[in-house]
Design a protein around this motif. Structure first.
Motif, PDB file in Angstrom:
ATOM      1  N   THR A   1      -0.302  66.024 -22.728  1.00 52.22           N
ATOM      2  CA  THR A   1       0.764  65.336 -21.149  1.00 52.22           C
ATOM      3  C   THR A   1      -0.643  64.759 -20.447  1.00 52.22           C
ATOM      4  OG1 THR A   1       2.372  66.315 -21.066  1.00 52.22           O
ATOM      5  CG2 THR A   1       2.025  64.793 -19.130  1.00 52.22           C
ATOM      6  N   PRO A   2      -1.110  63.713 -19.789  1.00 51.77           N
ATOM      7  CA  PRO A   2      -2.384  63.045 -19.280  1.00 51.77           C
ATOM      8  C   PRO A   2      -2.095  63.538 -17.793  1.00 51.77           C
ATOM      9  CG  PRO A   2      -1.041  61.524 -20.569  1.00 51.77           C
ATOM     10  CD  PRO A   2      -0.006  62.851 -19.865  1.00 51.77           C
ATOM     11  N   GLN A   3      -3.197  64.292 -17.470  1.00 47.61           N
ATOM     12  CA  GLN A   3      -3.234  65.022 -16.584  1.00 47.61           C
ATOM     13  C   GLN A   3      -4.529  63.897 -15.411  1.00 47.61           C
ATOM     14  OE1 GLN A   3      -4.538  68.882 -16.755  1.00 47.61           O
ATOM     15  NE2 GLN A   3      -4.549  68.809 -19.313  1.00 47.61           N
ATOM     16  N   ARG A   4      -3.600  63.538 -14.351  1.00 49.45           N
ATOM     17  CA  ARG A   4      -4.215  62.784 -13.778  1.00 49.45           C
ATOM     18  C   ARG A   4      -4.728  63.600 -11.746  1.00 49.45           C
ATOM     19  NH1 ARG A   4      -0.913  57.235 -10.579  1.00 49.45           N
ATOM     20  NH2 ARG A   4       0.811  59.495 -10.546  1.00 49.45           N
ATOM     21  N   ARG A   5      -5.664  62.939 -11.402  1.00 53.86           N
ATOM     22  CA  ARG A   5      -6.685  63.600 -10.280  1.00 53.86           C
ATOM     23  C   ARG A   5      -7.170  62.057  -9.715  1.00 53.86           C
ATOM     24  NH1 ARG A   5      -4.131  67.332 -11.629  1.00 53.86           N
ATOM     25  NH2 ARG A   5      -4.653  68.970 -11.957  1.00 53.86           N
TER      26      ARG A   5
ATOM     27  N   THR B   1      -7.658  60.036 -15.379  1.00 56.08           N
ATOM     28  CA  THR B   1      -7.272  60.194 -15.854  1.00 56.08           C
ATOM     29  C   THR B   1      -7.353  60.887 -17.422  1.00 56.08           C
ATOM     30  OG1 THR B   1      -4.959  59.290 -14.949  1.00 56.08           O
ATOM     31  CG2 THR B   1      -4.009  60.230 -16.416  1.00 56.08           C
TER      32      THR B   1
ATOM     33  N   ASP C   1      -1.870  71.248 -24.237  1.00 55.40           N
ATOM     34  CA  ASP C   1      -1.061  70.517 -23.497  1.00 55.40           C
ATOM     35  C   ASP C   1      -1.680  68.750 -23.527  1.00 55.40           C
ATOM     36  OD1 ASP C   1       0.275  68.879 -21.704  1.00 55.40           O
ATOM     37  OD2 ASP C   1       0.529  70.291 -20.181  1.00 55.40           O
TER      38      ASP C   1
ATOM     39  N   GLY D   1      -9.019  71.325 -18.327  1.00 52.94           N
ATOM     40  CA  GLY D   1      -8.177  71.367 -16.917  1.00 52.94           C
ATOM     41  C   GLY D   1      -8.683  70.972 -16.003  1.00 52.94           C
ATOM     42  N   TRP D   2      -8.151  70.956 -15.048  1.00 49.69           N
ATOM     43  CA  TRP D   2      -8.520  69.900 -13.922  1.00 49.69           C
ATOM     44  C   TRP D   2      -9.335  71.467 -13.026  1.00 49.69           C
ATOM     45  CZ3 TRP D   2     -11.346  65.303 -13.205  1.00 49.69           C
ATOM     46  CH2 TRP D   2     -10.758  64.398 -13.649  1.00 49.69           C
TER      47      TRP D   2
ATOM     48  N   SER E   1       1.891  58.204 -16.587  1.00 48.72           N
ATOM     49  CA  SER E   1       1.260  59.499 -15.447  1.00 48.72           C
ATOM     50  C   SER E   1      -0.939  58.273 -15.238  1.00 48.72           C
ATOM     51  CB  SER E   1       0.456  61.055 -16.594  1.00 48.72           C
ATOM     52  OG  SER E   1       1.377  61.650 -16.352  1.00 48.72           O
TER      53      SER E   1
ATOM     54  N   LEU F   1     -13.371  68.512 -14.654  1.00 48.28           N
ATOM     55  CA  LEU F   1     -12.735  68.221 -15.628  1.00 48.28           C
ATOM     56  C   LEU F   1     -13.513  69.134 -16.574  1.00 48.28           C
ATOM     57  CD1 LEU F   1     -10.298  67.697 -17.766  1.00 48.28           C
ATOM     58  CD2 LEU F   1     -12.255  66.106 -18.532  1.00 48.28           C
TER      59      LEU F   1
ATOM     60  N   TYR G   1      -7.209  62.331 -21.029  1.00 49.17           N
ATOM     61  CA  TYR G   1      -6.126  62.373 -21.838  1.00 49.17           C
ATOM     62  C   TYR G   1      -6.279  62.277 -23.035  1.00 49.17           C
ATOM     63  CZ  TYR G   1      -7.268  57.312 -22.486  1.00 49.17           C
ATOM     64  OH  TYR G   1      -7.591  56.160 -23.063  1.00 49.17           O
TER      65      TYR G   1
END
Length: 276
Positions: free
Chosen positions: A109-113, A122, A107, A10-11, A233, A16, A124
């Motif tokens: 799901t791709p997580q973008r910042r 991202t 999770d 997670g971010w 994402s 990261l 992923y």
């Protein structure tokens, strides 16, 4: 040593954060690092990781990757960076792709910042379940996919292209379109795509207008290479569409001028030819 695995991703404030376990062995701080490998290049960057605890089951670890500073104090360059865990001396660590553990639910799901300057980054899990960072979000080639059939929709006067590809459930895209490209003239044409699932496969149906000039711009005359573009994402991947076994043949009129529409056949890539 069993394969290391992740327990949390997670971010936190643009960094990261990774947590995981190296089963079966005790690993000390100098012998742990997160390795960032440039997928389309030769660079390998090492980011120190730290043991968080030891027990009979092995070593837990923590690591943090700051994409804004990971490249010698500068931001990671655009591209895809695969994340491995390096275990052992820095002169020759054993590198293992980072992925979720067999009994760990993450999770996916791709997580973008965003990096300074609004560059998207991202994290992923790719098609093989390996952790990666996509910096920049540009469309990238991801292989090919199969077109099962081409047919004519007489009601809406559209060429319908149906096909499938195998993608994990978590990778089902939020957006998709068919990109048709005429390399000889440097032109491109995008068509609507509807996505579904059947028998564990991701299915797609593309509708290409051929005559309805008063509603849409029909596909012009030319030789059009077909690419399926998918996005989720901020990640965009392109698949070269392979032609079906049966050739498509049809005659249409564009602004009262008759044209012939044909397609290539398997095993060739799909090319749609619009000409007289």
């Amino acid at each position: 040593m069993d394969e290391p695995y992740l327990t949390d991703v997670g971010w936190t404030d643009g960094v990261l954060r990774l947590r995981g376990r190296v089963p079966g062995v005790r690993v000390d701080a100098p012998d742990l690092a997160v390795l960032l490998r440039e997928r389309d290049g030769d660079r390998v960057l090492a980011v120190p990781a730290a043991p968080a605890g030891h027990d009979d089951g092995g070593t837990t670890f923590e690591g943090g990757v700051d994409p804004a500073k990971a490249l010698s104090g500068s931001a990671l360059s655009h591209g895809v960076w695969d994340l491995d865990l390096g275990v052992g001396p820095s002169s020759g660590p054993r590198a293992t792709p980072l992925r979720a553990g067999p009994d760990v639910t993450l999770d996916s799901t791709p997580q973008r910042r965003f990096l300074p300057g609004s560059t998207p980054v991202t994290v992923y899990f790719d098609r093989h379940g390996h952790l990666a960072l996509d910096v920049g979000g540009e469309p990238r080639t991801a292989g090919d996919c199969q077109a099962d059939a081409l047919s004519w929709n007489g009601r809406d006067e559209e060429l319908m292209i149906t096909g499938h590809l195998a993608l994990p459930e978590a990778q089902a895209p939020l957006t998709a379109w068919l990109s048709l490209r005429d390399p000889a003239r440097g032109r491109s044409y995008d068509a609507f795509v509807r996505i579904g699932r059947a028998d564990g496969l991701l299915t797609y149906t593309a509708a290409v207008p051929l005559t309805r000039s008063f509603i849409d711009d029909p596909l012009p005359r030319g030789h059009w290479d077909a690419h399926l573009v998918m996005g989720v994402s901020g990640i965009h991947r392109e698949f070269r569409v392979l032609a079906p076994p049966e050739q498509f043949r049809h005659r249409v009129r564009q602004r009262l001028v008759p044209f012939r529409v044909t397609s290539t056949t398997a095993p060739e890539p799909l090319v749609i030819n619009v000409g007289r």
